[in-house]
Design a protein around this motif. Structure first.
Motif, PDB file in Angstrom:
ATOM      1  N   TYR A  78       0.819  -1.214   0.000  1.00  0.00           N
ATOM      2  CA  TYR A  78       0.000   0.000   0.000  1.00  0.00           C
ATOM      3  C   TYR A  78       0.850   1.260   0.000  1.00  0.00           C
ATOM      4  O   TYR A  78       1.950   1.287   0.544  1.00  0.00           O
ATOM      5  CB  TYR A  78      -0.931   0.006   1.214  1.00  0.00           C
ATOM      6  N   ALA A  80       0.314   5.830   0.031  1.00  0.00           N
ATOM      7  CA  ALA A  80      -0.594   6.969   0.192  1.00  0.00           C
ATOM      8  C   ALA A  80      -0.611   7.855  -1.044  1.00  0.00           C
ATOM      9  O   ALA A  80      -1.559   8.599  -1.261  1.00  0.00           O
ATOM     10  CB  ALA A  80      -0.194   7.791   1.420  1.00  0.00           C
ATOM     11  N   ARG A 111      -5.966   1.776  -7.629  1.00  0.00           N
ATOM     12  CA  ARG A 111      -6.418   2.895  -6.797  1.00  0.00           C
ATOM     13  C   ARG A 111      -7.765   2.516  -6.180  1.00  0.00           C
ATOM     14  O   ARG A 111      -8.702   2.139  -6.886  1.00  0.00           O
ATOM     15  CB  ARG A 111      -6.575   4.171  -7.613  1.00  0.00           C
ATOM     16  N   ASP A 114     -11.011   5.385  -1.759  1.00  0.00           N
ATOM     17  CA  ASP A 114     -10.576   6.403  -0.791  1.00  0.00           C
ATOM     18  C   ASP A 114      -9.223   7.020  -1.159  1.00  0.00           C
ATOM     19  O   ASP A 114      -8.555   7.603  -0.312  1.00  0.00           O
ATOM     20  CB  ASP A 114     -10.536   5.820   0.617  1.00  0.00           C
ATOM     21  N   LYS A 116      -6.468   5.599  -1.782  1.00  0.00           N
ATOM     22  CA  LYS A 116      -5.334   4.811  -1.314  1.00  0.00           C
ATOM     23  C   LYS A 116      -4.875   3.989  -2.519  1.00  0.00           C
ATOM     24  O   LYS A 116      -5.685   3.617  -3.369  1.00  0.00           O
ATOM     25  CB  LYS A 116      -5.788   3.908  -0.164  1.00  0.00           C
ATOM     26  N   GLY A 144       5.141   1.794   2.517  1.00  0.00           N
ATOM     27  CA  GLY A 144       3.855   1.634   3.185  1.00  0.00           C
ATOM     28  C   GLY A 144       3.659   0.248   3.764  1.00  0.00           C
ATOM     29  O   GLY A 144       4.551  -0.596   3.758  1.00  0.00           O
TER      30      GLY A 144
END
Length: 193
Positions: A78, A80, A111, A114, A116, A144
């Motif tokens: 993940y 941001a 993607r 939200d 993320k 991440g």
């Protein structure tokens, strides 16, 4: 289950034993085991993965449930930001150019709703150990959080993120597995390779 004496047993680590009930064969690839378990005739067979093999012939094996050969597993990394996610995606695809992964895998840059981002590497579940080893050998790291396993892939599909970019990785194991008649005619041999 009676196993034959193997010449150079250390060459069998990572391969499988398939127990047909009346006999067992040593040296099957994951793809071959999956094909046998999908067949009507051998679907009740049992598979064991050879984790370690010693020069004296001892084998460390672990039973692998048939269901494992029907599942996808994966790693999700993940991010941001889209920039970090694109960099992670590029490095993962680049790692496969330098050294082929142990099996076929798909890599998505995705993607979520939200905003993320994730890099998803999805592969057959029977290759979890090999993919982990491959990623560690490539020193693949991200900034991440990460998660893996069959449950992570199920959630990924359920969440249905937008796939921004994707790439197919081809595995080192491809081309060495037998299929169809070639596989079936070799089943009487107790040592497959």
């Amino acid at each position: 289950m009676k196993l034959p004496r193997l010449e150079q047993p250390e060459n069998y680590a990572g391969l499988y034993i398939f127990d047909f009930g009346d006999q067992a064969g040593v040296g099957f690839t994951a793809e071959e085991v999956a094909e046998l378990l999908e067949s009507e005739r051998y679907r009740e067979g049992k598979a064991y993965k050879i984790h370690r093999a010693y020069p004296d012939g001892r084998l460390e094996i672990r039973g692998v449930p048939a269901r494992t050969f029907q599942l996808e597993s994966g790693m999700l990394f993940y991010s941001a930001t889209t920039e970090q996610a694109r960099e992670d995606f590029k490095r993962l695809v680049g790692a496969a150019v330098v050294a082929e992964p142990p099996c076929r895998a798909k890599v998505h840059l995705a993607r979520y709703a939200d905003d993320k981002f994730a890099v998803a590497m999805i592969y057959p579940a029977e290759y979890e150990d090999e993919i982990s080893t491959w990623l560690l050998a490539r020193d693949y790291r991200t900034a991440g959080a990460a998660e893996g396993g069959t449950g992570a892939v199920e959630r990924y599909y359920r969440d249905d993120p937008e796939i921004i970019e994707q790439h197919q990785l081809f595995g080192a194991s491809e081309g060495i597995s037998r299929t169809g008649d070639e596989l079936l005619t070799s089943l009487k041999r107790v040592v497959q390779r």
